[in-house]
Write a protein that holds these residues in place. Sequence first.
Motif, mmCIF file in Angstrom:
data_model
loop_
_atom_site.group_PDB
_atom_site.id
_atom_site.type_symbol
_atom_site.label_atom_id
_atom_site.label_comp_id
_atom_site.label_asym_id
_atom_site.label_seq_id
_atom_site.Cartn_x
_atom_site.Cartn_y
_atom_site.Cartn_z
ATOM 1 N N UNK A 1 14.699 36.114 54.363
ATOM 2 C CA UNK A 1 13.922 35.054 53.738
ATOM 3 C C UNK A 1 14.779 33.805 53.582
ATOM 4 N N UNK A 2 14.130 32.666 53.678
ATOM 5 C CA UNK A 2 14.833 31.401 53.451
ATOM 6 C C UNK A 2 14.622 30.929 52.017
ATOM 7 N N UNK A 3 14.548 31.889 51.111
ATOM 8 C CA UNK A 3 14.267 31.577 49.711
ATOM 9 C C UNK A 3 15.456 30.874 49.063
ATOM 10 N N UNK A 4 15.122 30.078 48.078
ATOM 11 C CA UNK A 4 16.130 29.399 47.272
ATOM 12 C C UNK A 4 16.533 30.324 46.133
ATOM 13 N N UNK A 5 17.829 30.507 45.958
ATOM 14 C CA UNK A 5 18.332 31.366 44.890
ATOM 15 C C UNK A 5 18.853 30.502 43.757
ATOM 16 N N UNK A 6 18.379 30.778 42.544
ATOM 17 C CA UNK A 6 18.785 30.011 41.365
ATOM 18 C C UNK A 6 19.634 30.913 40.487
#
Length: 614
Positions: free
Chosen positions: A76-81
């Motif tokens: 996934x190209x998800x943004x990790x916070x």
Amino acid sequence: MESDYGVPRELSDLQKNRSLYKPELPPCLQGTTVRVEFGDATAAADPSGAHAIAHSFPHTYGQPLAHFLRATAKGSNAQTINEHPAVKVGLVFCGRQSPGGHNVVWGLHEALKSHNPKSTLLGFLGGSEGLFAQKTLEITDDVLETYKNQGGYDLLGRTKDQIRTTEQVNSAMEACKALKLDGLVIVGGVTSNTDAAQLAETFAEAKCSTKVVGVPVTLNGDLKNQFVEANVGFDTICKVNSQLISNVCTDALSAEKYYYFIRLMGRKASHVAVECTLQSHPNMVILAEEVAASKLTIFDITKQICDAVQARAEQDKNHGVILLPEGLIESIPEVYALLQEIHSLLRQGVSADKISTQLSPWASALFEFMPPFIRKQLLLHPESDDSAQLSQIETEKLLAELVEAEINKRLKEGTYKGKKFNAICHFFGYQARGSLPSKFDCDYAYVLGHSCYHILAAGLNGYMATVTNLKNPSNKWRCGAAPITAMMTVKHYGRGSGSGAITLGKPVVHPATVDLRGKVYELLRENATRFLMDDVYRNPGPLQFDGPGADSKAVTLCVEDLDYMGRIKELNEYLEKVRTIVKPGCSHDVLKAALSAMSSVTDILSVMTSQRLE
């Protein structure tokens, strides 16, 4: 009574047991890492209203969907916070109380503290009025202790007032600035979430740093669209009402001499009536949507009920149970027109005792035809959304009187040969609204509360917390957020007969009515004759927190088989596969097949879209 907000309350043994129940979070919300994946930009469901919505909400229209993913999700190209600075968030209950609302507070508080113990949650006391006046209560574990999994809104209080006028919006913004809120969570239904969208837009335009998030909490079940499968409170309301209805059904079958007319809450939509019918199998339900679509008069409805009573009498059945939604009265064309005249005169300052003399001739005739108690109720001032005070209009008593008069007439004429008609009327509303929330509503509200934190952590403004795949166990729920503007529609109104001119209404989140072409209505119609004649009454029993009924879901939720957000993700996965397969250097055959398939798909979708614009 402001001093009573948030005070510890005395709990029964059952309430104490419920307060110890801890809902399970879906994997995507577990842990202290927030992973968010953004989809494509959203658009209005009805393309004809897109321009008006974009014009009214230039800062918040067209934002992408957000999906929250588990920390270990791959590919996934998800943004990790990972960074979670201390934040201050405010929460306000808007609209009528709905079972499960307290768990939204609990879920949000727990999420805030688990990601940063220095974060703060403030609850506004007394709903929107408390927001304007900046009256707050800091939510702590001690404050929450006797409110977890409990019904009502008494932790903070509520209001049905709208945050609509320029003065109200500015007061809300001043409160958020004065309290230095990073986020404002608005808990409510269609009206409250429309207000949340307007606040988000105004805040963005004014460069106010407070982000606004909406939560779908309404017992009416009418905040439904492609992003929202269910509302907090609906499951509880329907289960509690269904038991009451079933008890009445059993009583009717035992005495064999009464017809029960039962009016149910739900405002203008008939979702509660439909769900309760599918759970308890009364003899008859009259939907507001059916009446509006077929333009049935009050005499048509009376005849329909009388024909049913006569058909049952011919089988020696002189009893029955009939459900009515509270919005039925406004769906009857001539009564709606009468109400419009009355409300117009009330807004002009005409006193209630003078209105009957100023009605048009046909409206005056209908008004005088009504029983005195109904006349008095029709003269009540309209709600803040200009609708009638539906909970105060005893439609069930009106129809019971009209049916009794018609049956007596048929009895004299000899066309009805059954026993004397006896009606007993009920309004089931507040009995269910104050119930302990069902396990589903406890879980759903708690998860939505956690989702609110994830939305704020991702820096999103003007979004509604969403959970989909709800008919499955909670460990398979999909959590995300959708822009409220993507849920808005614009109604078109004609300007007089023959002129052809059309005016546009304001963009709002409109209540979803029962779909008369949907699977749920089809199921209802398939069983209508059996329910009417065979007395197949079904008793789901009292609300259960353990045992065989604890994990049951609303029939309508399971039948509709919704998972729009999941299907959007599935479509994106297919599109990504196409991009992976059809790369420069692929064979001519692969390229030709892809072009042919994509051309066909786009042609079909273009035709479908153009048809909606017509």
